[in-house]
Design a protein around this motif. Structure first.
Motif, PDB file in Angstrom:
ATOM      1  N   UNK A   5      40.774  42.731  42.739  1.00  0.00           N
ATOM      2  CA  UNK A   5      42.073  42.251  43.248  1.00  0.00           C
ATOM      3  C   UNK A   5      42.856  43.428  43.827  1.00  0.00           C
ATOM      4  N   UNK A   6      42.784  44.564  43.148  1.00  0.00           N
ATOM      5  CA  UNK A   6      43.432  45.766  43.696  1.00  0.00           C
ATOM      6  C   UNK A   6      42.435  46.920  43.643  1.00  0.00           C
ATOM      7  N   UNK A   7      42.115  47.457  44.789  1.00  0.00           N
ATOM      8  CA  UNK A   7      41.190  48.594  44.850  1.00  0.00           C
ATOM      9  C   UNK A   7      42.011  49.834  45.194  1.00  0.00           C
ATOM     10  N   UNK A   8      41.879  50.840  44.366  1.00  0.00           N
ATOM     11  CA  UNK A   8      42.673  52.057  44.547  1.00  0.00           C
ATOM     12  C   UNK A   8      41.743  53.187  44.973  1.00  0.00           C
ATOM     13  N   UNK A  27      46.039  42.530  36.690  1.00  0.00           N
ATOM     14  CA  UNK A  27      45.375  42.507  38.001  1.00  0.00           C
ATOM     15  C   UNK A  27      44.019  43.232  37.876  1.00  0.00           C
ATOM     16  N   UNK A  28      42.961  42.613  38.365  1.00  0.00           N
ATOM     17  CA  UNK A  28      41.642  43.249  38.345  1.00  0.00           C
ATOM     18  C   UNK A  28      41.678  44.516  39.185  1.00  0.00           C
ATOM     19  N   UNK A  29      41.543  45.676  38.548  1.00  0.00           N
ATOM     20  CA  UNK A  29      41.802  46.960  39.215  1.00  0.00           C
ATOM     21  C   UNK A  29      40.565  47.846  39.200  1.00  0.00           C
ATOM     22  N   UNK A  30      40.210  48.328  40.369  1.00  0.00           N
ATOM     23  CA  UNK A  30      39.081  49.256  40.492  1.00  0.00           C
ATOM     24  C   UNK A  30      39.590  50.543  41.130  1.00  0.00           C
ATOM     25  N   UNK A  71      42.411  48.201  31.106  1.00  0.00           N
ATOM     26  CA  UNK A  71      41.343  47.408  31.727  1.00  0.00           C
ATOM     27  C   UNK A  71      40.931  47.838  33.117  1.00  0.00           C
ATOM     28  N   UNK A  72      41.510  48.919  33.645  1.00  0.00           N
ATOM     29  CA  UNK A  72      41.081  49.371  34.975  1.00  0.00           C
ATOM     30  C   UNK A  72      39.666  49.945  34.880  1.00  0.00           C
ATOM     31  N   UNK A  73      38.905  49.725  35.946  1.00  0.00           N
ATOM     32  CA  UNK A  73      37.560  50.293  36.013  1.00  0.00           C
ATOM     33  C   UNK A  73      37.622  51.526  36.908  1.00  0.00           C
TER      34      UNK A  73
END
Ligand code: FAD
Length: 304
Positions: A5-8, A27-30, A71-73
């Protein structure tokens, strides 16, 4: 293709701070990026809350652990390019994977490696480019060089074969460091990797020839610079983000002007300090959360 959902892009103070906010909001965060330069044995004396000083390494490790806790990957992958997806959203290609993303935070710091050509500035826009997606089309069937030694240069050279088969990579004297997969793809595409250094350029009104430091004249219509790894500026150019000189132009909420893309930290070029990067990262994370909610890509429930 894996989806976030959010790619950093960037695992420095700005990227990790953004991740703490987005991940904590569900938010699903990578986060894609390896240790930033400051993550070494440097004493950080001016960051709030550490009166006894803390090393850059420990500060970054703590930030990464905190982002993971929510929970961020986090993955040490190098982003080679970011593009608009065919079905909306964005795609991000790295040296290892390809991802789809609903939103992007660019927090890649400042890292452009200069190619060492003395009069390169005279030919920017007249044969010298930093973006294959933007300018490759203008070099259909022409003779072009890509400057760079790693996977980023290899990826740019392979992208150029859509437009021309006359592509050569010049490493500017560096040892080639392409991964096995990219080296193989270059060989299959017939793209030579040369270690000579292009030193000066000539041609009127546009580039026609590059001159090497050992006296050779190389006829060239175009040069694409892709030294080191792709920088925030490269992503901005590919995505058509407004720039402010060598920096991404972001507003007070870290919005870039393109919905769904935010930028924070040194790549925005305000006060290049950890405290500022952390603050801007938080604002970019908050803006990304709002964007995802407004566009219905995440639900309303949020911890903040
Ligand atoms: P960075 O910290 O530069 O992080 C950028 C991130 O992007 C990195 O993870 C990098 O790997 C990643 N990245 C870049 N390109 C790509 C790509 N293509 N694909 C994937 N990832 C990519 N500031 C202070 O306030 N106090 C100090 O004492 C201080 N000391 C410093 C000492 C040193 C040696 C250095 C180098 C800087 C120092 N600074 C200090 C400045 C501070 O480190 C920066 O302002 C801050 O780190 C900026 O954070 P950032 O997240 O914007 O960028």
């Amino acid at each position: 293709m894996e989806h976030a959902q959010c790619l950093i892009i960037g695992a420095g103070p700005a990227g990790l701070s953004a991740a703490i906010y987005t991940a904590r909001a569900g938010v699903g965060t990578l986060v894609l990026g390896c240790d930033p330069k400051v993550a070494g044995d440097y004493d950080i004396d001016n960051y709030f809350g550490f009166p006894e000083t803390i090393t850059g390494k420990e500060l970054i490790e703590r930030g990464a652990a905190q982002a993971r806790r929510f929970g961020a990957s986090l993955r040490c992958e190098r982003v080679l390019g970011a593009h608009y997806g065919d079905a909306g959203g964005f795609t991000v290609k790295t040296d290892k994977n390809e991802y789809a993303a609903d939103s992007i935070v660019i927090a890649a710091g400042v890292a452009r490696v200069r190619p060492g050509i003395t009069n390169i500035a005279d030919y920017e826009g007249k044969g010298v480019s930093y973006c294959v997606s933007c300018d490759g089309f203008f070099y259909r069937g022409k003779t072009v060089a890509v400057l760079g030694e790693g996977d980023y240069a290899a990826n740019q050279a392979l992208e150029l074969t859509t437009f021309t088969q006359k592509v050569t990579i010049y490493t500017q004297g560096k040892a080639p460091s392409m991964s096995g997969e990219f080296a193989e793809r270059l060989a299959q595409a017939g793209i030579a990797v040369r270690q000579e250094t292009l030193k000066t350029l000539s041609g009127e009104p546009a580039l026609t020839t590059a001159h090497t430091n050992d006296g050779q004249d190389v006829p060239l219509d175009g040069i694409f610079v892709a030294m080191g790894q792709a920088s925030a500026l490269d992503f901005a150019k590919t995505l058509g983000l407004p720039l402010r000189g060598a920096f991404i132009d972001a507003d007070h909420d870290q919005k870039t002007g393109v919905p769904g893309i935010f930028a924070a930290g040194d790549c925005v070029g305000r006060f290049l300090q950890i405290s500022v990067a952390v603050g801007e990262g938080a604002k970019a994370g908050k803006s990304a959360i709002s964007y995802l909610k407004e566009t219905g890509k995440v639900g309303k429930a949020e911890k903040s």
